[in-house]
Design a protein around this motif. Structure first.
Motif, PDB file in Angstrom:
ATOM      1  N   ALA A  17      -4.099   8.195  -2.367  1.00 45.87           N
ATOM      2  CA  ALA A  17      -4.685   7.806  -1.094  1.00 45.87           C
ATOM      3  C   ALA A  17      -5.945   8.632  -0.828  1.00 45.87           C
ATOM      4  O   ALA A  17      -5.998   9.828  -1.125  1.00 45.87           O
ATOM      5  CB  ALA A  17      -3.674   8.008   0.026  1.00 45.87           C
ATOM      6  N   THR A  18      -6.980   7.965  -0.287  1.00 43.81           N
ATOM      7  CA  THR A  18      -8.159   8.686   0.193  1.00 43.81           C
ATOM      8  C   THR A  18      -7.754   9.464   1.444  1.00 43.81           C
ATOM      9  O   THR A  18      -6.604   9.366   1.919  1.00 43.81           O
ATOM     10  CB  THR A  18      -9.278   7.695   0.529  1.00 43.81           C
ATOM     11  N   GLY A  49      -6.846   7.062   3.806  1.00 36.74           N
ATOM     12  CA  GLY A  49      -5.631   6.425   3.312  1.00 36.74           C
ATOM     13  C   GLY A  49      -4.401   7.255   3.597  1.00 36.74           C
ATOM     14  O   GLY A  49      -3.332   6.717   3.930  1.00 36.74           O
ATOM     15  N   VAL A  59       1.132   4.219  -2.955  1.00 46.16           N
ATOM     16  CA  VAL A  59       0.941   5.648  -2.677  1.00 46.16           C
ATOM     17  C   VAL A  59       2.154   6.442  -3.160  1.00 46.16           C
ATOM     18  O   VAL A  59       2.018   7.508  -3.770  1.00 46.16           O
ATOM     19  CB  VAL A  59       0.702   5.883  -1.170  1.00 46.16           C
ATOM     20  N   LEU A  70      -3.362   6.429  -9.052  1.00 43.89           N
ATOM     21  CA  LEU A  70      -4.034   6.111  -7.805  1.00 43.89           C
ATOM     22  C   LEU A  70      -3.517   7.046  -6.716  1.00 43.89           C
ATOM     23  O   LEU A  70      -2.324   7.349  -6.661  1.00 43.89           O
ATOM     24  CB  LEU A  70      -3.759   4.666  -7.393  1.00 43.89           C
ATOM     25  N   PHE A  99       0.836  -1.207   0.000  1.00 50.77           N
ATOM     26  CA  PHE A  99       0.000   0.000   0.000  1.00 50.77           C
ATOM     27  C   PHE A  99       0.867   1.253   0.000  1.00 50.77           C
ATOM     28  O   PHE A  99       0.632   2.194  -0.777  1.00 50.77           O
ATOM     29  CB  PHE A  99      -0.920  -0.011   1.229  1.00 50.77           C
ATOM     30  N   LEU A 152      -7.509   3.710  -1.257  1.00 51.56           N
ATOM     31  CA  LEU A 152      -7.051   4.283  -2.517  1.00 51.56           C
ATOM     32  C   LEU A 152      -8.231   4.661  -3.397  1.00 51.56           C
ATOM     33  O   LEU A 152      -9.303   4.046  -3.317  1.00 51.56           O
ATOM     34  CB  LEU A 152      -6.149   3.291  -3.264  1.00 51.56           C
TER      35      LEU A 152
END
Length: 302
Positions: free
Chosen positions: A62-63, A66, A18, A60, A14, A53
């Motif tokens: 990160a939210t 995230g 990112v 992509l 992850f 994500l």
């Protein structure tokens, strides 16, 4: 979450996605299938019950949650990487296979003594040597490339080795068919031979750009010795490294106060924190000889 068992790999993937903004790029850099990266991150999101994500254009990102997860965990992942790297550095043998790609003439002129000395020092290393001018972009952390062209290699490390100055040369036989060359503009009218398909030629004088011109090479050959031979046989004019033509009485140096932009040679490799010792040692050996290479290419610059 009672235990971190099963989470470390997923969190690592992850964080890398990112950093790189792409599952595909992350998969390529780590040498794992893209489907594996996607599946592991989906598994992490499912176990956390969070969406980490989201797509933003082609990348992509990160939210919001995230970003929080990344900020909380990425420094810990980095510390793990550093710790593992230190352990690897202290315990790994200098062994295995390294792939090195370099232009034929460049290897014989400069790199061969470095490689031969390296092989004598590290007897458990095997070198897979490719001598050509093709851009064999490093795909793994055991591949090295020596090149003058680092376009489209932004994701790689490019370490400068030396700069080579070029002049404009033709044979007396070829020039006998032409008008006397007294002005830079006349070069554009000649038959050009080149080592690549580049048609833009920047011409300098006293370290200042004097003119840019467009040429259309009649012959493109990706080997400097073959190009030199073609010029000697009277096929046309070419931009050639001064070192390769020094002392060659068969060639005429046209407008010697002018030269094309200096060409910078680079050693290129992947940016890997867990670089094998065999690769790191060869990189260090090549870079440590860069000053000697530069002196050999430009003996009058010292």
């Amino acid at each position: 979450m009672d235990s971190i068992f099963g989470y470390i790999d997923d969190v690592y993937l992850f964080c890398k996605v990112v950093e790189h903004g792409s599952v595909l790029k992350t998969a390529n850099l780590l040498g794992v299938p893209q489907s594996t990266v996607s599946r592991r991150i989906s598994s992490l999101e499912e176990r956390l019950g969070l969406r980490l994500l989201e797509k933003k254009g082609r990348e992509l990102a990160a939210t919001e949650i995230g970003k929080l997860v990344f900020d909380q965990l990425s420094s810990g992942i980095e510390q793990l990487e550093i710790g593992l790297g230190n352990v690897t550095e202290q315990t790994e043998q200098v062994a295995g296979t390294v792939r090195l790609s370099a232009p034929h003439s460049f290897y014989h002129s400069f790199v061969a003594p470095v490689v031969e000395g390296y092989l004598k020092q590290y007897t458990k290393v095997h070198i897979d040597l490719a001598l050509n001018h093709d851009q064999l972009k490093p795909q793994t952390n055991r591949e090295l490339l020596i090149t003058f062209d680092i376009s489209e290699m932004d994701a790689l490390i490019a370490r400068p080795l030396f700069t080579a100055r070029h002049g404009f040369f033709a044979s007396a036989e070829y020039l006998a068919k032409c008008s006397q060359i007294t002005h830079i503009e006349q070069l554009q009218e000649l038959d050009w031979l080149a080592i690549d398909n580049s048609q833009k030629l920047a011409i300098y004088r006293d370290d200042a750009l004097e003119q840019s011109m467009t040429i259309k090479p009649r012959l493109v050959v990706n080997d400097i010795q073959a190009l030199l031979d073609a010029v000697e046989r009277g096929l046309g004019v070419a931009s050639l490294p001064l070192r390769h033509v020094r002392g060659n009485s068969n060639l005429v140096h046209l407008l010697p106060e002018h030269y094309r932009s200096d060409r910078q040679a680079f050693l290129v490799y992947k940016d890997r924190k867990y670089q094998p010792k065999a690769v790191k040692s060869l990189i260090d050996a090549i870079l440590s000889s860069a000053d000697t290479m530069d002196a050999a290419v430009n003996p009058t610059s010292n």
